[in-house]
Write a protein that holds these residues in place. Structure first.
Motif, mmCIF file in Angstrom:
data_model
loop_
_atom_site.group_PDB
_atom_site.id
_atom_site.type_symbol
_atom_site.label_atom_id
_atom_site.label_comp_id
_atom_site.label_asym_id
_atom_site.label_seq_id
_atom_site.Cartn_x
_atom_site.Cartn_y
_atom_site.Cartn_z
ATOM 1 N N LEU A 32 0.830 -1.209 0.000
ATOM 2 C CA LEU A 32 0.000 0.000 0.000
ATOM 3 C C LEU A 32 0.863 1.257 0.000
ATOM 4 N N PRO A 33 0.427 2.296 -0.725
ATOM 5 C CA PRO A 33 1.214 3.533 -0.786
ATOM 6 C C PRO A 33 0.987 4.407 0.439
ATOM 7 N N ASP A 34 1.940 5.282 0.698
ATOM 8 C CA ASP A 34 1.795 6.269 1.762
ATOM 9 C C ASP A 34 0.944 7.428 1.244
ATOM 10 N N ALA A 35 0.033 7.911 2.080
ATOM 11 C CA ALA A 35 -0.871 8.981 1.646
ATOM 12 C C ALA A 35 -0.126 10.283 1.379
ATOM 13 N N ARG A 36 1.104 10.417 1.911
ATOM 14 C CA ARG A 36 1.819 11.684 1.786
ATOM 15 C C ARG A 36 2.609 11.809 0.487
ATOM 16 N N ASP A 37 3.425 10.803 0.176
ATOM 17 C CA ASP A 37 4.211 10.907 -1.058
ATOM 18 C C ASP A 37 3.717 9.957 -2.143
ATOM 19 N N GLY A 38 2.695 9.131 -1.834
ATOM 20 C CA GLY A 38 2.098 8.259 -2.840
ATOM 21 C C GLY A 38 2.969 7.104 -3.269
ATOM 22 N N LEU A 39 3.995 6.775 -2.486
ATOM 23 C CA LEU A 39 4.933 5.724 -2.870
ATOM 24 C C LEU A 39 4.843 4.520 -1.942
ATOM 25 N N LYS A 40 5.074 3.339 -2.520
ATOM 26 C CA LYS A 40 5.263 2.137 -1.718
ATOM 27 C C LYS A 40 6.733 2.093 -1.294
ATOM 28 N N PRO A 41 7.062 1.354 -0.248
ATOM 29 C CA PRO A 41 8.449 1.339 0.232
ATOM 30 C C PRO A 41 9.481 1.022 -0.845
ATOM 31 N N VAL A 42 9.224 0.030 -1.709
ATOM 32 C CA VAL A 42 10.232 -0.309 -2.714
ATOM 33 C C VAL A 42 10.432 0.841 -3.696
ATOM 34 N N GLN A 43 9.355 1.540 -4.038
ATOM 35 C CA GLN A 43 9.488 2.680 -4.956
ATOM 36 C C GLN A 43 10.285 3.802 -4.301
ATOM 37 N N ARG A 44 9.982 4.058 -3.036
ATOM 38 C CA ARG A 44 10.681 5.121 -2.301
ATOM 39 C C ARG A 44 12.174 4.807 -2.195
ATOM 40 N N ARG A 45 12.496 3.547 -1.939
ATOM 41 C CA ARG A 45 13.898 3.154 -1.789
ATOM 42 C C ARG A 45 14.647 3.257 -3.111
ATOM 43 N N ILE A 46 13.970 2.937 -4.215
ATOM 44 C CA ILE A 46 14.608 3.071 -5.528
ATOM 45 C C ILE A 46 14.944 4.537 -5.801
ATOM 46 N N LEU A 47 13.974 5.406 -5.604
ATOM 47 C CA LEU A 47 14.185 6.831 -5.886
ATOM 48 C C LEU A 47 15.252 7.425 -4.966
ATOM 49 N N PHE A 48 15.215 7.068 -3.681
ATOM 50 C CA PHE A 48 16.188 7.618 -2.728
ATOM 51 C C PHE A 48 17.591 7.113 -3.042
ATOM 52 N N SER A 49 17.700 5.827 -3.405
ATOM 53 C CA SER A 49 19.014 5.270 -3.729
ATOM 54 C C SER A 49 19.600 5.956 -4.961
ATOM 55 N N PRO A 162 1.584 16.385 -5.274
ATOM 56 C CA PRO A 162 0.763 15.280 -4.702
ATOM 57 C C PRO A 162 0.837 14.029 -5.585
ATOM 58 N N ASN A 163 1.889 13.269 -5.416
ATOM 59 C CA ASN A 163 2.180 12.134 -6.302
ATOM 60 C C ASN A 163 1.106 11.054 -6.251
ATOM 61 N N LEU A 164 0.479 10.843 -5.094
ATOM 62 C CA LEU A 164 -0.501 9.756 -4.984
ATOM 63 C C LEU A 164 -1.665 9.966 -5.948
ATOM 64 N N LEU A 165 -2.159 11.180 -6.043
ATOM 65 C CA LEU A 165 -3.263 11.448 -6.961
ATOM 66 C C LEU A 165 -2.779 11.575 -8.403
ATOM 67 N N VAL A 166 -1.576 12.098 -8.585
ATOM 68 C CA VAL A 166 -1.074 12.312 -9.946
ATOM 69 C C VAL A 166 -0.780 10.984 -10.631
ATOM 70 N N ASN A 167 -0.101 10.072 -9.937
ATOM 71 C CA ASN A 167 0.277 8.797 -10.566
ATOM 72 C C ASN A 167 -0.593 7.634 -10.151
ATOM 73 N N GLY A 168 -1.433 7.834 -9.128
ATOM 74 C CA GLY A 168 -2.297 6.747 -8.696
ATOM 75 C C GLY A 168 -1.505 5.602 -8.094
ATOM 76 N N SER A 169 -2.216 4.522 -7.783
ATOM 77 C CA SER A 169 -1.553 3.350 -7.203
ATOM 78 C C SER A 169 -2.489 2.159 -7.292
ATOM 79 N N THR A 170 -1.897 0.980 -7.368
ATOM 80 C CA THR A 170 -2.683 -0.245 -7.325
ATOM 81 C C THR A 170 -1.902 -1.289 -6.541
ATOM 82 N N GLY A 171 -2.607 -2.078 -5.723
ATOM 83 C CA GLY A 171 -1.907 -3.078 -4.922
ATOM 84 C C GLY A 171 -2.868 -3.919 -4.109
ATOM 85 N N ILE A 172 -2.417 -5.113 -3.737
ATOM 86 C CA ILE A 172 -3.211 -6.024 -2.918
ATOM 87 C C ILE A 172 -2.350 -6.476 -1.743
#
Length: 806
Positions: A32-49, A162-172
């Protein structure tokens, strides 16, 4: 050795505890994505790295494998495929409204093709991804130790948009799923600004600037009510359809050209499904389906045959393929470390709250740095004003530390100022440098004032956030790709118009073998189709593929069989058994079949059972949309069975004939019209152990019938021999009563010149009845023997079959 510590716990407690921990991890740290930056942990770690390694949009591309290795080694201890797949998705322009990663090489396709291996591709952060990480080094967000505590990683990114609304998200995840559609950047920013300026604004107000999702693949959204409901509650349903146009081509033909498809739909699968409709002849009007997509854009062409109805075919494609799909909002995101179903207000508020915290932290950091620098500049300016004394003090000192101590004691400099003075380079001791220091001091004072104002005033804090958002809008705004239509268009398809019209021969056997055959195949073969010895041809008629075959069984069921869906089998081959055409057909025998072209005609299906129950139902009631299983035609109770079925015009006479030889004639109007699930009314009154054998209908007085007895006698009679009376009576005798070895009727049917009549024996071949040799006899006659007297006890039933072709 260390002593083992064994705990004895109930298995359900252990499983519950472990699964609970696993679920918590999956929900919070994976799907599930974070409501603040709209990223899941793996996405956040890729961008930060990538940010940490300097793999930004201003720098050259780097091998994807290197980034994947860094992410796995430093932040995400999972398989390389999970990291690379996430990286690829962040680069796919048909899935991300604003891709966060730029990739050189094959990164997959809208056809579902896999990307090249990570050793072949190169990546870097996109320009807009850099905005998610801006100011991260200014203590704007919290950091936590990584998995092996060798470094730190951010809990969330600063996120300047507001990345969550701009790029959306999907996950189970475990117990939760999320489906947030992408939106247009400038519309989302306008909604954030409206929410900040008018905290009491409604969803309707927000939708004046944020009209709805904007998918990267374009298409058409139908259903503003669904968008509004989703923005209010977090859940809602819309329809997405591809963009298609009908074009005229030479020769008076038309074609359908599809230029946009629904979001997340595999184009190759969609094209194959369309072509399968052509191959399976479900859409006979399609001549060819071509995928003409190239680097200029998506283009799928459907060439139609001459005289084809393009609008009708397009509507069928919307209904039968993924050219139109339903999209269900399920806006679940992690908020305060918990999964929350969030409407538009809560999503915007979560982002605004986050940005306030980021800008506050950044301002506090910048203020601290500015004050520190201002303090140093003040010390340098003071030192330059008493430069000779300072130089003399430093020259008379033993070492650097002694010089710093003496500067602090003699001139009241602070420790920080003294450090700056002793490290000052000689070239800075010019007249012009004091001017620069004064200018810098004034600028620092102004900056300090501004930063303090931001920290002290909520209004100024919001103005900074709004200004930055407007800058983002100015730099990255794009045109809307998805068209939004207010109403969901109801697709109405005339199914008959979709069926290619063709005359065929339809046959049904008593044991349930059904088929359709081309007239050419029948003409070339003729005769009877392949059947078992025990079987017989019950129904053979020329029908059109737009007609429907109704088949009735002894258990009170019926099969609704559109002719175009019947198996197309050559005449001399056995048909397909009914159990292979409809599921759930077993232990039933077929008693009648009727051809229906128009269900709206004023006709009725008359059904009767062995126990004497009778009913009639309007033909229109048997026209159904779902017919994959046997349907109820009559409610048959206990061990009773349906013995007869007839298609009537509503004004016929009914003749019910029983095993003991009674015949009862009454008007069809005496039988009430009821629904298919009704049991009917009493048709005739039966003696003990007697049962109804046949029900014959006729609208003419001169109709004849044939009856066969258990002793092998066949009798020809007429309707005019029975006086019309009312139902629920016993009737009058049809055969003369004998004290020894009496005649019992085993079958009766209306005399029809298009049929052959046989007596079926328990053993041996069927015996054909020479109908022309049978003369009409009086009501008390027992008829003429058609079976050898030695075999009289072996008579089984009267068999009606279609005449063999000459």
């Amino acid at each position: 050795m260390e002593k083992e510590h064994i705990q004895e716990l109930p298995l359900e407690d252990v499983i519950g505890d472990r699964f609970g921990r696993y679920s918590k991890y999956i929900i919070q740290e994976r799907a599930l994505p974070d409501a603040r930056d709209g990223l899941k942990p793996v996405q956040r770690r890729i961008l930060f790295s990538m940010h940490t390694e300097g793999n930004t949009h201003q720098k050259p591309f780097r091998k994807a494998a290197k980034t994947v290795g860094n992410v796995i080694g430093n932040y995400h201890p999972h398989g390389d495929s999970s990291v690379y797949d996430a990286m690829v998705r962040l680069s796919q322009s048909w899935k991300m409204r604003t891709p966060l990663i730029e990739m050189h090489g094959n990164n997959g396709s809208v056809d579902g093709d896999p990307p090249a291996a990570m050793r072949y591709t190169e990546t870097r952060l996109s320009a807009i991804a850099g905005e998610l990480l801006t100011d991260i080094e200014k203590r704007t967000v919290d950091f936590i130790p990584n998995f092996d505590e060798t470094t730190n990683e951010p809990v969330v990114l600063p996120a300047r948009f507001p990345n969550l609304l701009v790029n959306g998200s999907t996950g189970i995840s475990a117990g939760y799923a999320t489906e947030i559609p992408p939106h247009r950047l400038d519309e989302v920013i306008d909604a954030v600004i409206m929410r900040m300026e008018k905290p009491e604004c409604t969803v309707e107000d927000l939708m004046t600037v944020l009209s709805g999702p904007d998918f990267p693949t374009g298409g058409i959204i139908q259903g503003i009510d669904g968008i509004e409901k989703a923005y209010k509650t977090g859940k809602g349903k819309i329809i997405i359809r591809g963009k298609a146009e009908i074009e005229e081509v030479r020769g008076g033909r038309q074609r359908i050209v599809i230029t946009e498809i629904p979001y997340e739909i595999n184009k190759a699968s969609l094209v194959k499904k369309m072509d399968d409709l052509r191959v399976d002849r479900k859409l006979d009007s399609i001549a060819e389906v071509r995928d003409e997509t190239d680097r200029t854009g998506l283009r799928v062409v459907i060439d139609l045959k001459k005289e084809a109805d393009a609008e009708l075919i397009l509507n069928y494609l919307y209904k039968a393929t993924d050219l139109q799909v339903a999209y269900n909002f399920n806006m679940v995101a992690i908020y305060n470390k918990r999964p929350v179903l969030m409407g538009l207000h809560r999503l915007l508020d979560a982002y605004i709250e986050h940005r306030k915290e980021v800008v506050t932290n950044r301002s506090a950091y910048d203020l601290e740095k500015a004050k520190a620098r201002h303090h140093i500049v003040a010390g340098l300016m003071k030192a330059l004003s008493i430069l000779d004394e300072v130089i003399a003090c430093i020259r008379s000192s033993k070492d650097k530390q002694d010089a710093k101590n003496r500067l602090v004691e003699q001139f009241e400099f602070t420790e920080e100022q003294a450090e700056a003075i002793v490290t000052l380079q000689l070239y800075r001791l010019t007249n012009t440098d004091i001017t620069a220091l004064k200018k810098e001091s004034a600028e620092l004072e102004k900056t300090i004032g501004q930063l303090q104002a931001i920290l002290e005033s909520a209004k100024k804090l919001e103005s900074v956030i709004k200004r930055e958002l407007k800058d983002m809008k100015k730099m990255y705004a794009t045109e809307r790709r998805t068209v939004i239509e207010a109403e969901i268009q109801e697709i109405k398809i005339d199914q008959k118009a979709m069926i290619p019209s063709e005359d065929v021969l339809v046959s049904v056997t008593r044991e349930g073998y059904i088929k359709r055959t081309g007239l050419r195949s029948y003409s070339a073969s003729g005769g009877l189709p392949a059947m078992k010895e025990s079987d017989g041809l019950l129904f053979k008629q020329e029908m059109n593929t737009t007609d429907v075959l109704l088949v009735f069984t002894n258990k009170g069921s019926y099969l609704h069989l559109p002719v175009h869906e019947l198996p197309d089998i050559r005449w001399k081959e056995a048909g397909q058994h009914a159990s292979g055409i409809v599921s759930g057909f077993k232990d039933e025998s077929i008693i009648a079949a009727f051809s229906v072209r128009d269900f709206s005609t004023r006709q009725f299906i008359l059904l009767a059972t062995k126990s004497g129950m009778i009913k009639r139902t309007e033909l229109a009631q048997f026209n159904v949309q779902r017919y994959s299983r046997p349907l109820t035609a009559m409610n048959v109770k206990g061990d009773d069975e349906v013995c007869a079925a007839a298609l009537t015009d509503g004004g016929s006479d009914v003749l019910m004939i029983t095993h003991y030889g009674y015949g009862l004639r009454f008007a069809e109007e005496e039988v009430p019209v009821v629904g298919p699930r009704a049991a009917g009314v009493k048709g005739n009154s039966l003696k003990e152990n007697d049962y109804t054998v046949a029900v014959i209908t006729s609208s003419t007085e001169g109709a004849h019938f044939i009856a066969v007895t258990n002793r092998g006698s066949a009798k020809r009679g007429g309707f005019d021999q029975f006086e019309r009376t009312s139902r629920a009576k016993r009737g009058v005798v049809l055969v003369r009563e004998l004290k020894t070895n009496p005649h019992r009727i085993i079958g009766a049917a209306r005399l029809d010149e298009s049929r052959d009549y046989y007596v079926r024996m328990k053993k041996g071949a069927d015996v054909k009845i020479n109908v022309n040799a049978l003369k009409k006899v009086d009501r008390y006659s027992n008829g003429s023997f058609v079976v050898d007297e030695k075999e009289q006890g072996a008579v089984q039933m009267l068999l009606l079959t279609e005449k063999e072709s000459e």
